[in-house]
Design a protein around this motif. Sequence first.
Motif, mmCIF file in Angstrom:
data_model
loop_
_atom_site.group_PDB
_atom_site.id
_atom_site.type_symbol
_atom_site.label_atom_id
_atom_site.label_comp_id
_atom_site.label_asym_id
_atom_site.label_seq_id
_atom_site.Cartn_x
_atom_site.Cartn_y
_atom_site.Cartn_z
ATOM 1 N N PHE A 184 0.868 -1.179 0.000
ATOM 2 C CA PHE A 184 0.000 0.000 0.000
ATOM 3 C C PHE A 184 0.905 1.229 0.000
ATOM 4 N N VAL A 185 0.664 2.141 -0.923
ATOM 5 C CA VAL A 185 1.542 3.311 -1.030
ATOM 6 C C VAL A 185 0.700 4.586 -1.032
ATOM 7 N N ASP A 186 1.380 5.671 -0.690
ATOM 8 C CA ASP A 186 0.765 7.001 -0.726
ATOM 9 C C ASP A 186 0.794 7.474 -2.175
ATOM 10 N N GLU A 187 -0.361 7.492 -2.819
ATOM 11 C CA GLU A 187 -0.389 7.784 -4.255
ATOM 12 C C GLU A 187 0.038 9.212 -4.552
ATOM 13 N N ASP A 188 -0.146 10.108 -3.625
ATOM 14 C CA ASP A 188 0.215 11.505 -3.873
ATOM 15 C C ASP A 188 1.727 11.683 -3.994
ATOM 16 N N LYS A 189 2.495 10.674 -3.576
ATOM 17 C CA LYS A 189 3.959 10.745 -3.692
ATOM 18 C C LYS A 189 4.469 10.171 -5.020
ATOM 19 N N LEU A 190 3.566 9.634 -5.833
ATOM 20 C CA LEU A 190 3.970 8.986 -7.075
ATOM 21 C C LEU A 190 3.966 9.973 -8.236
ATOM 22 N N TRP A 191 4.925 9.797 -9.123
ATOM 23 C CA TRP A 191 4.970 10.525 -10.380
ATOM 24 C C TRP A 191 4.718 9.538 -11.513
ATOM 25 N N TYR A 192 3.764 9.855 -12.363
ATOM 26 C CA TYR A 192 3.392 8.963 -13.463
ATOM 27 C C TYR A 192 4.044 9.428 -14.769
ATOM 28 N N PRO A 193 4.237 8.495 -15.691
ATOM 29 C CA PRO A 193 3.934 7.064 -15.554
ATOM 30 C C PRO A 193 4.956 6.350 -14.678
ATOM 31 N N LEU A 194 4.477 5.350 -13.927
ATOM 32 C CA LEU A 194 5.393 4.478 -13.211
ATOM 33 C C LEU A 194 6.134 3.604 -14.223
ATOM 34 N N VAL A 195 7.295 3.132 -13.814
ATOM 35 C CA VAL A 195 8.121 2.333 -14.734
ATOM 36 C C VAL A 195 8.453 0.991 -14.084
ATOM 37 N N LEU A 196 8.264 -0.080 -14.844
ATOM 38 C CA LEU A 196 8.727 -1.411 -14.439
ATOM 39 C C LEU A 196 10.001 -1.714 -15.212
ATOM 40 N N ARG A 197 11.078 -2.007 -14.498
ATOM 41 C CA ARG A 197 12.352 -2.296 -15.152
ATOM 42 C C ARG A 197 13.166 -3.255 -14.301
ATOM 43 N N ARG A 198 14.260 -3.762 -14.893
ATOM 44 C CA ARG A 198 15.202 -4.599 -14.156
ATOM 45 C C ARG A 198 16.085 -3.716 -13.270
ATOM 46 N N TRP A 199 16.712 -4.331 -12.271
ATOM 47 C CA TRP A 199 17.624 -3.565 -11.419
ATOM 48 C C TRP A 199 18.943 -3.330 -12.147
ATOM 49 N N ARG A 200 19.624 -2.258 -11.766
ATOM 50 C CA ARG A 200 20.897 -1.894 -12.375
ATOM 51 C C ARG A 200 21.923 -1.632 -11.284
ATOM 52 N N ASN A 201 23.188 -1.799 -11.644
ATOM 53 C CA ASN A 201 24.257 -1.487 -10.694
ATOM 54 C C ASN A 201 24.158 -0.028 -10.275
ATOM 55 N N GLY A 202 24.267 0.206 -8.990
ATOM 56 C CA GLY A 202 24.164 1.562 -8.465
ATOM 57 C C GLY A 202 22.791 1.904 -7.940
#
Length: 436
Positions: A350-368
């Motif tokens: 459950f997240v606070d939607e007002d803290k989100l910036w759209y569009p959300l992104v689904l991606r793989r993890w990266r170094n760093g």
Amino acid sequence: MQQKFENHIAQNFPFLIGKNLLLATSGGLDSMVMVDLFHKLPFKIAIAHCNFQLRGLESFGDQRFIQDYAETNEIELFLTQFDTEAFANDYKLSTQVAARELRYNWFYELLETENYDYILTAHHADDNLETFLIHLVRGTGIDGLTGIPSQNEQVVRPLLIFSRSEIEQYAKDNAIEWREDSSNASDKYLRNKIRHNLVPIFKELNPDFLSTFQKTQNYLQESKAMTDDASFLVYQQVAKEKGTEIHFDLNQLKKLPNYKSYMFHWFNGFGFLAWDDIYDLMDGQSGKQVFSNEFRLLKNRDFLILSPLSSEDENEEYFVNKNQKEVKVPLNLKFSKVADICLVSNTTIFVDEDKLWYPLVLRRWRNGDTFQPFGMEGKSKKISKFFKDEKLSLIEKEKTWLLCSDNEIVWIVGIRQDERFKIKNTTKNILKIQLK
């Protein structure tokens, strides 16, 4: 031979009765005898002939011969032509392997499109002996010594009990015509070298050699069945299947005096060739890997993990727009606005939607990459360090997706939420995100 053949079909291939049969026919002695044998029985048969265009006019002569035979005997005929040499060059295959790939792909296509049940080929006992010797020369395990199977799924070989001399005699007695392949006289191919030079020596040493060889191969097949049974019992003790992965317990495996034999038995069908490297994984460092074209073996602490290689682009990104309720690719995620929260888990946050910036992104993890693990307020942590602490295997890391908002990680999907987006007393709009 006709009566022996009918008895053989009734005893060993009763499932062919009443089925539609596709007979692979080159025009040579063996395949023409097979067609004649089946044509005299009440089967629905068709002829499938491939012109590989490898012998110039001779190849087209074979095609014309088959066409005339099918027309005269009122047998349905399927014909195709292949540029075999171009295919072999394009895919860096030997001519023989290329021809095999082309013809079997076409055969299976015919089964599906023309409503036939089985493909029949005219391999006989001498072919079986030659195949055995080819494998012996090149080096093989017990699988390579058990010979050509009489059935492999929809491919059936009903002439394996007959010798070449029996087939030749049947052709003579029944005035069967056939086309002689001129390449059979050449010693260019290993099979021909064995056929012309090696097999005659065995038959000279023992005139009944083919019969004794068949008995030996029967013993080998029984031994293989026993080996398969033992291997399956051990597999149940040391292996666990987890989705597309198989995890082998090395501590259990090492207790076996012949564990390398079991490993070869299990992994041989996955295209691995570097067997010394595979055996070295047993005592290798965690994270060491061995690859085949489509699979890999990973040493992960006390386990070997077998998994298919991913075809996904690790840099691929997927977007989630505001008010979007569901995504299907690359994961099945559901988004819903709720008035209150219930049980939080690895698969539901459950997240606070007002803290989100759209569009959300689904991606793989990266170094760093860094995030603030849920429950660690004010403390950031590298994703790589988090994975290490969680003891994730390399494969698990590669499969992990991140849900991000403006380059900040909201959720290591299915594992841990980020602290910065959690629900607080001041939160007005709650977004429930669920991994299905």
